[in-house]
Write a protein that holds these residues in place. Structure first.
Motif, PDB file in Angstrom:
ATOM      1  N   UNK A 221      -4.498  -6.995   4.794  1.00  0.00           N
ATOM      2  CA  UNK A 221      -4.296  -8.386   4.354  1.00  0.00           C
ATOM      3  C   UNK A 221      -2.816  -8.766   4.316  1.00  0.00           C
ATOM      4  N   UNK A 222      -1.956  -7.813   3.948  1.00  0.00           N
ATOM      5  CA  UNK A 222      -0.515  -8.109   3.953  1.00  0.00           C
ATOM      6  C   UNK A 222      -0.087  -8.441   5.385  1.00  0.00           C
ATOM      7  N   UNK A 223      -0.595  -7.653   6.333  1.00  0.00           N
ATOM      8  CA  UNK A 223      -0.222  -7.883   7.731  1.00  0.00           C
ATOM      9  C   UNK A 223      -0.713  -9.245   8.216  1.00  0.00           C
ATOM     10  N   UNK A 224      -1.966  -9.561   7.847  1.00  0.00           N
ATOM     11  CA  UNK A 224      -2.550 -10.819   8.325  1.00  0.00           C
ATOM     12  C   UNK A 224      -1.737 -12.032   7.826  1.00  0.00           C
ATOM     13  N   UNK A 225      -1.349 -12.016   6.568  1.00  0.00           N
ATOM     14  CA  UNK A 225      -0.722 -13.216   6.006  1.00  0.00           C
ATOM     15  C   UNK A 225       0.805 -13.185   6.010  1.00  0.00           C
ATOM     16  N   UNK A 226       1.398 -11.976   6.059  1.00  0.00           N
ATOM     17  CA  UNK A 226       2.856 -11.905   5.929  1.00  0.00           C
ATOM     18  C   UNK A 226       3.539 -11.247   7.119  1.00  0.00           C
ATOM     19  N   UNK A 227       2.750 -10.671   8.013  1.00  0.00           N
ATOM     20  CA  UNK A 227       3.346 -10.015   9.186  1.00  0.00           C
ATOM     21  C   UNK A 227       3.543  -8.526   8.941  1.00  0.00           C
ATOM     22  N   UNK A 228       4.000  -7.822   9.997  1.00  0.00           N
ATOM     23  CA  UNK A 228       4.160  -6.367   9.893  1.00  0.00           C
ATOM     24  C   UNK A 228       5.184  -5.998   8.828  1.00  0.00           C
ATOM     25  N   UNK A 229       6.313  -6.704   8.856  1.00  0.00           N
ATOM     26  CA  UNK A 229       7.402  -6.421   7.914  1.00  0.00           C
ATOM     27  C   UNK A 229       7.610  -7.662   7.049  1.00  0.00           C
ATOM     28  N   UNK A 230       7.653  -7.459   5.755  1.00  0.00           N
ATOM     29  CA  UNK A 230       7.875  -8.609   4.869  1.00  0.00           C
ATOM     30  C   UNK A 230       8.811  -8.202   3.743  1.00  0.00           C
ATOM     31  N   UNK A 231       9.134  -9.159   2.863  1.00  0.00           N
ATOM     32  CA  UNK A 231      10.264  -8.935   1.957  1.00  0.00           C
ATOM     33  C   UNK A 231       9.949  -8.083   0.729  1.00  0.00           C
ATOM     34  N   UNK A 232       9.010  -8.542  -0.100  1.00  0.00           N
ATOM     35  CA  UNK A 232       8.796  -7.860  -1.391  1.00  0.00           C
ATOM     36  C   UNK A 232       7.345  -7.413  -1.522  1.00  0.00           C
ATOM     37  N   UNK A 233       7.161  -6.178  -1.955  1.00  0.00           N
ATOM     38  CA  UNK A 233       5.823  -5.709  -2.315  1.00  0.00           C
ATOM     39  C   UNK A 233       5.864  -5.306  -3.785  1.00  0.00           C
ATOM     40  N   UNK A 234       4.903  -5.819  -4.553  1.00  0.00           N
ATOM     41  CA  UNK A 234       4.892  -5.512  -5.983  1.00  0.00           C
ATOM     42  C   UNK A 234       3.570  -4.954  -6.445  1.00  0.00           C
ATOM     43  N   UNK A 235       3.599  -4.461  -7.679  1.00  0.00           N
ATOM     44  CA  UNK A 235       2.388  -3.953  -8.318  1.00  0.00           C
ATOM     45  C   UNK A 235       2.777  -3.239  -9.603  1.00  0.00           C
ATOM     46  N   UNK A 236       1.800  -2.645 -10.256  1.00  0.00           N
ATOM     47  CA  UNK A 236       2.089  -1.836 -11.440  1.00  0.00           C
ATOM     48  C   UNK A 236       2.476  -0.438 -10.992  1.00  0.00           C
ATOM     49  N   UNK A 237       3.373   0.193 -11.744  1.00  0.00           N
ATOM     50  CA  UNK A 237       3.903   1.492 -11.306  1.00  0.00           C
ATOM     51  C   UNK A 237       2.798   2.561 -11.270  1.00  0.00           C
ATOM     52  N   UNK A 238       1.730   2.348 -12.006  1.00  0.00           N
ATOM     53  CA  UNK A 238       0.632   3.333 -12.010  1.00  0.00           C
ATOM     54  C   UNK A 238      -0.027   3.450 -10.641  1.00  0.00           C
ATOM     55  N   UNK A 239       0.165   2.444  -9.802  1.00  0.00           N
ATOM     56  CA  UNK A 239      -0.469   2.497  -8.482  1.00  0.00           C
ATOM     57  C   UNK A 239       0.445   3.036  -7.385  1.00  0.00           C
ATOM     58  N   UNK A 240       1.615   3.551  -7.800  1.00  0.00           N
ATOM     59  CA  UNK A 240       2.576   4.018  -6.780  1.00  0.00           C
ATOM     60  C   UNK A 240       1.953   5.128  -5.919  1.00  0.00           C
ATOM     61  N   UNK A 241       1.198   5.991  -6.574  1.00  0.00           N
ATOM     62  CA  UNK A 241       0.510   7.051  -5.841  1.00  0.00           C
ATOM     63  C   UNK A 241      -0.921   7.162  -6.352  1.00  0.00           C
ATOM     64  N   UNK A 242      -1.903   7.249  -5.503  1.00  0.00           N
ATOM     65  CA  UNK A 242      -1.746   7.265  -4.044  1.00  0.00           C
ATOM     66  C   UNK A 242      -1.688   5.863  -3.415  1.00  0.00           C
ATOM     67  N   UNK A 243      -2.081   4.810  -4.167  1.00  0.00           N
ATOM     68  CA  UNK A 243      -2.347   3.536  -3.497  1.00  0.00           C
ATOM     69  C   UNK A 243      -1.171   3.014  -2.652  1.00  0.00           C
ATOM     70  N   UNK A 244      -0.013   2.798  -3.288  1.00  0.00           N
ATOM     71  CA  UNK A 244       1.096   2.196  -2.542  1.00  0.00           C
ATOM     72  C   UNK A 244       1.591   3.113  -1.418  1.00  0.00           C
ATOM     73  N   UNK A 245       1.597   4.400  -1.722  1.00  0.00           N
ATOM     74  CA  UNK A 245       2.046   5.365  -0.720  1.00  0.00           C
ATOM     75  C   UNK A 245       1.137   5.295   0.521  1.00  0.00           C
ATOM     76  N   UNK A 246      -0.144   5.168   0.296  1.00  0.00           N
ATOM     77  CA  UNK A 246      -1.093   5.112   1.414  1.00  0.00           C
ATOM     78  C   UNK A 246      -0.949   3.801   2.190  1.00  0.00           C
ATOM     79  N   UNK A 247      -0.675   2.721   1.464  1.00  0.00           N
ATOM     80  CA  UNK A 247      -0.445   1.437   2.150  1.00  0.00           C
ATOM     81  C   UNK A 247       0.693   1.589   3.160  1.00  0.00           C
ATOM     82  N   UNK A 248       1.806   2.197   2.692  1.00  0.00           N
ATOM     83  CA  UNK A 248       2.976   2.348   3.570  1.00  0.00           C
ATOM     84  C   UNK A 248       2.598   3.197   4.787  1.00  0.00           C
TER      85      UNK A 248
END
Ligand code: AMP
Ligand code: ZN
Length: 488
Positions: A221-248
């Motif tokens: 969804x980030x790719x669809x609406x914001x493109x491959x590379x975009x400026x800021x990605x946010x969330x709660x720090x509890x999701x840093x691993x595995x969720x955010x790491x897997x997104x990257x």
């Protein structure tokens, strides 16, 4: 000073330079909609609300995307959160999703959180997720297991772990999640899962009937609406691993491009456990206060003040005392705003008290300096407390203050306290005449009368007040520092 952001990806504050001048594309991981949102969610989404408000105040054209997770976010037991709730409530999964998505927006609206520009749902973006998984398979980053599941091969992406500072294979054997037989490596994560017959959230795919893993939705969804590379990605720090790491890992492997350039993660809101140790407030731990309950006891502006009193990156302990102190702080600011607006109604034209404009300029400069320093809201709030002291001194001094100066004070509060922090209401009359304010005043009056009756040992009257309020659904709770009330 220009805007600096603490970039979790590089663990340092960096000058903020968006890809395209004047424009900010921003993605924040949204809630899983299977229950009412709690005050922990409020901390994360209110923090990003202030980020977006401030970026807009600074003149950026912000496109803010925040998803709703309605499929694929599994409990440790392997069960889908939405499906479990649907089973318990004997409802369709999409009824659950609809109920709690509405509840979430209702709460965010009540908190004055500006809605995202796009709120895409995972279940509405299955083709995009399938397409991304196909790309990952083609590029050799993923594989289909004998059981018909598709996994991301973490060894195919050497930078896996760069956000959370982990290395593949570093986890101790004992702490590894169950080694599934159909995975090549224990750290590999699911992109697509085969649906068992009882799993009713299911879609056709090139790999049979199944459902997406949790992480792929954000990448797609980030790719669809914001493109491959975009400026800021946010969330709660509890999701840093595995969720955010897997997104990257998914996005950078599929797109051959950087994913988000600045990562901003919000510290968790905690509550003390039975030993007094702060534990993250969470739905699955059951130690949560819903936003709806919190709003029965406190004004939205007070909850905002409470959350903004700590820096977004820090953890915060939720307590009635902290809310009381936020309430006092907010009352101080709001009292000065009210006084300014009252005086404005009968103010004389002219520029009497003009020297105060320098104080307003100083406040604005210091406010911007604080917010430019990684959105330091507590610092920004402090400038408003300082201003409030000076405004009270000015307005209570008996000195003539002309309309122009009063208007300038009001505008400063509206812009910094209202537009950016969302704690100064637009319209004082609405607050004073509002039902909530009136109800609070009435209940507090009865609480005082009950306290008087008790002090006079007239317990019959004291009990009658409590019981009759209870009949109206208003519950009084006696605490060491006084009585509070809530709607049952
Ligand atoms: P969830 O609904 O659990 O998927 O969480 C949605 C978002 O809220 C995620 O970005 C979480 O990091 C955030 N969140 C959940 N609990 C807390 C908490 N106690 N404090 C701060 N943020 C939280
Ligand atoms: Zn996400």
């Amino acid at each position: 000073m220009a805007l600096h952001i603490y970039n979790v990806l590089h663990r340092e504050k960096e000058l903020f330079q968006p890809l395209e001048e004047g424009r900010v594309n921003m993605y924040v991981c949204g809630p899983t909609v299977y229950d009412h949102a709690h005050v922990g969610h409020a901390k994360t989404y209110l923090s990003f609300d202030v980020v977006v408000r401030y970026l807009r105040f600074r003149g950026y054209d912000v496109l803010y995307v925040q998803n709703l997770t309605d499929v694929g976010h599994l409990l440790d037991s392997g069960e889908d959160r939405i499906l479990k709730k649907a089973r318990q409530a004997q409802a369709r999964p999409m009824q659950i999703v609809e109920t709690y998505a509405r509840s979430y927006f209702e709460d965010m609206d009540a908190l004055g959180v500006v809605r995202p520009d796009i709120s895409p749902r995972a279940s509405g973006h299955i083709p995009e997720q399938i397409a991304m998984i196909e790309t990952l398979l083609e590029k050799g980053h993923a594989y289909v297991s004998d059981d018909g599941n598709v996994y991301f091969d973490v060894y195919s992406y050497p930078e896996y772990g760069k956000l959370s500072n982990r290395r593949v294979g570093e986890q101790e054997a004992g702490t590894r999640e169950d080694v599934r037989e159909d995975k090549r490596h224990p750290e590999d994560f699911a992109l697509w899962k085969k649906a068992e017959p009882e799993h009713i959230l299911r879609w056709d795919s090139p790999w049979g009937v199944g459902y997406p893993g949790w992480h792929i939705e954000c990448s797609a969804m980030a790719r669809k609406y914001l493109g491959d590379t975009f400026d800021i990605h946010g969330g709660g720090v509890d999701n840093i691993f595995p969720h955010n790491e897997c997104e990257i890992a998914q996005s950078e492997s599929a797109n051959d491009a950087d994913f988000a350039r600045y990562w901003m993660l919000v510290g968790s809101l905690t509550v003390p456990d039975e030993f007094g140790i702060p534990v993250k407030m969470s739905k699955s731990l059951g130690n949560f206060y819903t936003i709806k309950d919190a709003l029965k006891l406190h004004r939205a502006e007070v909850l905002r003040t409470f959350i903004l009193t700590s820096h977004y990156r820090n953890p915060v302990v939720f307590s009635e005392e902290a809310l009381e102190s936020a309430s006092k702080g907010w009352e101080r600011i709001y009292g000065a705003v009210r006084l300014t607006r009252e005086k404005l109604r009968s103010a004389e034209e002219g520029d009497a008290g003009n020297a105060f404009l320098a104080t307003l300029d100083k406040t604005r400069d210091q406010f911007i300096e604080a917010m430019d320093d990684d959105f330091n809201a507590p610092g920004a709030l402090a400038t408003l407390y300082d201003l409030t002291r000076e405004v009270n001194t000015l307005l209570n001094s008996g000195q003539a203050v002309g309309k122009a100066v009063l208007e300038a004070i009001d505008t400063t509060y509206r812009e910094l306290g209202g537009q950016v922090l969302g704690i100064v209401p637009e319209d004082t009359a609405a607050v004073m005449g509002g039902d909530a304010e009136r109800q609070d005043g009435l209940v507090r009056m009865l609480i005082d009368l009950r306290a008087d009756a008790r002090a006079a040992k007239d317990f019959a009257t004291a009990d009658r007040i409590r019981d009759q309020l209870a009949e109206l659904g208003i519950v009084l709770e006696d605490r060491p520092d006084g009585t509070i009330w809530r709607v049952d």
